[in-house]
Scaffold this motif. Structure first.
Motif, PDB file in Angstrom:
ATOM      1  N   THR A 157       0.942  -1.138   0.091  1.00 53.44           N
ATOM      2  CA  THR A 157       0.036   0.025   0.037  1.00 53.44           C
ATOM      3  C   THR A 157       0.856   1.194  -0.009  1.00 53.44           C
ATOM      4  N   ARG A 158       1.947   1.262   0.808  1.00 52.63           N
ATOM      5  CA  ARG A 158       2.589   2.419   0.954  1.00 52.63           C
ATOM      6  C   ARG A 158       3.466   2.775  -0.360  1.00 52.63           C
ATOM      7  N   ILE A 159       4.023   1.740  -0.997  1.00 54.11           N
ATOM      8  CA  ILE A 159       4.558   1.901  -2.361  1.00 54.11           C
ATOM      9  C   ILE A 159       3.812   2.334  -3.480  1.00 54.11           C
ATOM     10  N   ARG A 160       2.665   2.030  -3.433  1.00 53.57           N
ATOM     11  CA  ARG A 160       1.414   2.395  -4.326  1.00 53.57           C
ATOM     12  C   ARG A 160       1.111   3.962  -3.992  1.00 53.57           C
ATOM     13  N   ASP A 161       1.237   4.307  -2.803  1.00 55.56           N
ATOM     14  CA  ASP A 161       0.710   5.747  -2.506  1.00 55.56           C
ATOM     15  C   ASP A 161       1.972   6.605  -3.076  1.00 55.56           C
ATOM     16  N   ILE A 162       3.036   6.337  -2.510  1.00 54.54           N
ATOM     17  CA  ILE A 162       4.252   6.994  -2.922  1.00 54.54           C
ATOM     18  C   ILE A 162       4.545   7.152  -4.172  1.00 54.54           C
ATOM     19  N   SER A 163       4.585   6.112  -4.936  1.00 57.12           N
ATOM     20  CA  SER A 163       4.800   6.147  -6.416  1.00 57.12           C
ATOM     21  C   SER A 163       4.078   6.981  -7.300  1.00 57.12           C
ATOM     22  N   ALA A 164       2.789   7.449  -6.832  1.00 51.58           N
ATOM     23  CA  ALA A 164       1.971   8.070  -7.511  1.00 51.58           C
ATOM     24  C   ALA A 164       2.609   9.804  -7.539  1.00 51.58           C
ATOM     25  N   ASN A 165       3.469   9.950  -7.066  1.00 49.24           N
ATOM     26  CA  ASN A 165       4.112  11.124  -6.535  1.00 49.24           C
ATOM     27  C   ASN A 165       5.332  11.246  -7.568  1.00 49.24           C
ATOM     28  N   TYR A 166       5.627  10.261  -8.221  1.00 49.97           N
ATOM     29  CA  TYR A 166       6.849  10.305  -9.230  1.00 49.97           C
ATOM     30  C   TYR A 166       6.608  10.059 -10.748  1.00 49.97           C
ATOM     31  N   ASP A 167       7.203  10.503 -11.599  1.00 51.47           N
ATOM     32  CA  ASP A 167       7.305   9.902 -13.063  1.00 51.47           C
ATOM     33  C   ASP A 167       7.817   8.876 -13.062  1.00 51.47           C
ATOM     34  N   ALA A 168       7.465   8.132 -14.198  1.00 54.92           N
ATOM     35  CA  ALA A 168       8.041   6.652 -14.430  1.00 54.92           C
ATOM     36  C   ALA A 168       9.563   6.723 -14.653  1.00 54.92           C
ATOM     37  N   ILE A 169       9.968   7.678 -15.246  1.00 51.78           N
ATOM     38  CA  ILE A 169      11.258   7.613 -15.715  1.00 51.78           C
ATOM     39  C   ILE A 169      12.220   8.294 -14.471  1.00 51.78           C
ATOM     40  N   ALA A 170      11.579   9.255 -13.761  1.00 49.91           N
ATOM     41  CA  ALA A 170      12.224   9.542 -12.469  1.00 49.91           C
ATOM     42  C   ALA A 170      12.431   8.402 -11.475  1.00 49.91           C
ATOM     43  N   ILE A 183       9.577   5.627   0.902  1.00 47.49           N
ATOM     44  CA  ILE A 183       9.020   4.386   1.401  1.00 47.49           C
ATOM     45  C   ILE A 183       9.641   3.850   2.505  1.00 47.49           C
ATOM     46  N   PHE A 184      10.858   3.762   2.911  1.00 45.26           N
ATOM     47  CA  PHE A 184      11.320   3.350   4.221  1.00 45.26           C
ATOM     48  C   PHE A 184      10.826   4.135   5.477  1.00 45.26           C
ATOM     49  N   ASN A 185      10.920   5.459   5.240  1.00 45.58           N
ATOM     50  CA  ASN A 185      10.309   6.140   6.520  1.00 45.58           C
ATOM     51  C   ASN A 185       8.744   6.209   6.947  1.00 45.58           C
ATOM     52  N   SER A 186       8.069   5.775   5.691  1.00 48.19           N
ATOM     53  CA  SER A 186       6.482   5.766   5.881  1.00 48.19           C
ATOM     54  C   SER A 186       6.335   4.234   6.469  1.00 48.19           C
ATOM     55  N   ILE A 187       7.045   3.108   6.011  1.00 51.39           N
ATOM     56  CA  ILE A 187       6.700   1.741   6.555  1.00 51.39           C
ATOM     57  C   ILE A 187       7.241   1.597   7.894  1.00 51.39           C
ATOM     58  N   GLU A 188       8.195   2.287   8.279  1.00 54.39           N
ATOM     59  CA  GLU A 188       9.059   2.171   9.472  1.00 54.39           C
ATOM     60  C   GLU A 188       8.050   2.679  10.583  1.00 54.39           C
ATOM     61  N   LYS A 189       7.412   3.787  10.326  1.00 55.42           N
ATOM     62  CA  LYS A 189       6.227   4.340  11.308  1.00 55.42           C
ATOM     63  C   LYS A 189       5.194   3.197  11.775  1.00 55.42           C
ATOM     64  N   ASP A 190       4.802   2.811  10.489  1.00 55.11           N
ATOM     65  CA  ASP A 190       3.545   1.739  10.563  1.00 55.11           C
ATOM     66  C   ASP A 190       4.057   0.823  11.131  1.00 55.11           C
ATOM     67  N   PHE A 191       5.257   0.132  11.200  1.00 54.04           N
ATOM     68  CA  PHE A 191       5.450  -1.146  11.712  1.00 54.04           C
ATOM     69  C   PHE A 191       5.733  -0.917  13.203  1.00 54.04           C
ATOM     70  N   LYS A 192       6.643   0.196  13.406  1.00 60.43           N
ATOM     71  CA  LYS A 192       6.663   0.542  14.976  1.00 60.43           C
ATOM     72  C   LYS A 192       5.349   0.730  15.718  1.00 60.43           C
ATOM     73  N   ASP A 193       4.291   1.117  15.198  1.00 61.60           N
ATOM     74  CA  ASP A 193       3.046   1.173  15.765  1.00 61.60           C
ATOM     75  C   ASP A 193       2.703  -0.102  16.153  1.00 61.60           C
TER      76      ASP A 193
END
Length: 301
Positions: A157-170, A183-193
């Motif tokens: 889910t986090r990867i899909r949410d964050i990738s929507a902010n970037y162009d494919a080539i970027a 992605i790391f920062n987002s998932i890290e917070k969810d895991f910690k909770d």
């Protein structure tokens, strides 16, 4: 528990033997003693639990999960407690499009939509571990299948949410490290909770649509050709500069020689050259001088 059941069966057998007239009734007392010993042994064995290295034990009594955890080694517990072991070692969960490479068989890569509306396929590996003190909460709230309940869906889910902010080539080139960090920062917070520690997140592969890949390859080839042409032009400019400097040096040399030579100096150089010629073993006769002055014949023999 099986040992205790065997002991109870022995006690019931001894009780029934006493009630019937049987040749074995005289052994009922011995069977009863054996049954009691077996039950005591079964209870004691349930009081001592071994937890394997790298794991933590969680106790539950009639569905009530205790907050206290059991460390690796031997532990004394309530014989009625049910013990579950959770792994504390680093675990990895891989989602890949390569068959038999990921944690699930088949194509398990994450397909996302970029900011420019293109479908990008991402292979991901998540390295994580359980916080020992949070093991009872994980078992109570999530269960033993925390990988399928938490790790997999949260990561995707986090990867899909964050990738929507970037162009494919970027995503494929310039923004890949930034994308992985977000992605790391987002998932890290969810895991910690939820009692998990995210140790590392690896974006292993980003696959673009075939049309985009061809466009990128064409662009790279054009840039390489342009760089090659710049190198050739630079080389030609350097060669032209070298020739210009060489010609300037020759011109300066000729100008200096022309302005400093005299007739006497030229006559001296001529005599010196003819003398060297006369010393050659191949020279027979050398005529020195000119038509206006005296001439000298030198015989090398």
């Amino acid at each position: 528990m099986i040992i205790i059941i065997v002991g109870i069966v022995l006690l019931l057998t001894a009780y029934n033997l006493k009630k019937v007239n049987s040749p074995l009734s005289e052994r009922a007392g011995m069977i009863r003693v054996i049954g009691i010993v077996v039950i005591i042994f079964g209870i004691l064995s349930k009081c001592v639990v071994q937890v394997d290295a790298g794991k933590v034990g969680v106790q539950s009594i009639f569905g009530n999960v205790k907050k206290e955890t059991l460390n690796s080694g031997l532990n004394f517990v309530n014989p009625l407690a049910d013990i579950k072991e959770l792994d504390l070692k680093t675990q990895n969960y891989t989602m890949s499009g390569v068959h038999d490479e990921g944690s699930k068989a088949g194509d398990d890569a994450i397909k996302v939509l970029s900011a420019d509306g293109l479908e990008v396929t991402i292979d991901l590996t998540v390295l994580f571990r359980i916080v020992s003190a949070k093991a009872p909460d994980i078992y109570k709230q999530i269960g033993l299948n925390y990988v399928d309940v938490i790790v997999r869906p949260l990561s995707r889910t986090r990867i899909r949410d964050i990738s929507a902010n970037y162009d494919a080539i970027a995503l494929y080139s310039t923004k890949r490290d930034e994308f992985q960090t977000r992605i790391f920062n987002s998932i890290e917070k969810d895991f910690k909770d939820r009692g998990l520690v995210l140790e590392q997140l690896l974006v292993r592969n980003i696959a673009l649509p075939e049309s985009v890949k061809k466009t990128i390859e064409s662009k790279i080839n054009a840039e390489q050709d342009a760089q090659k042409m710049q190198f050739v032009l630079q080389k030609e400019k350097q060669e032209a500069e070298r020739k210009r400097v060489e010609a300037q040096g020759i011109a300066d040399y000729q100008r200096i020689i022309t302005s400093t030579l005299t007739d006497k100096q030229l006559q001296y150089e001529q005599i010196k050259a003819q003398k060297d010629l006369a010393a050659s073993p191949n020279t027979k006769i050398v005529i020195m001088g000119n038509s206006k002055g005296s001439q000298v014949l030198l015989n090398a023999n």
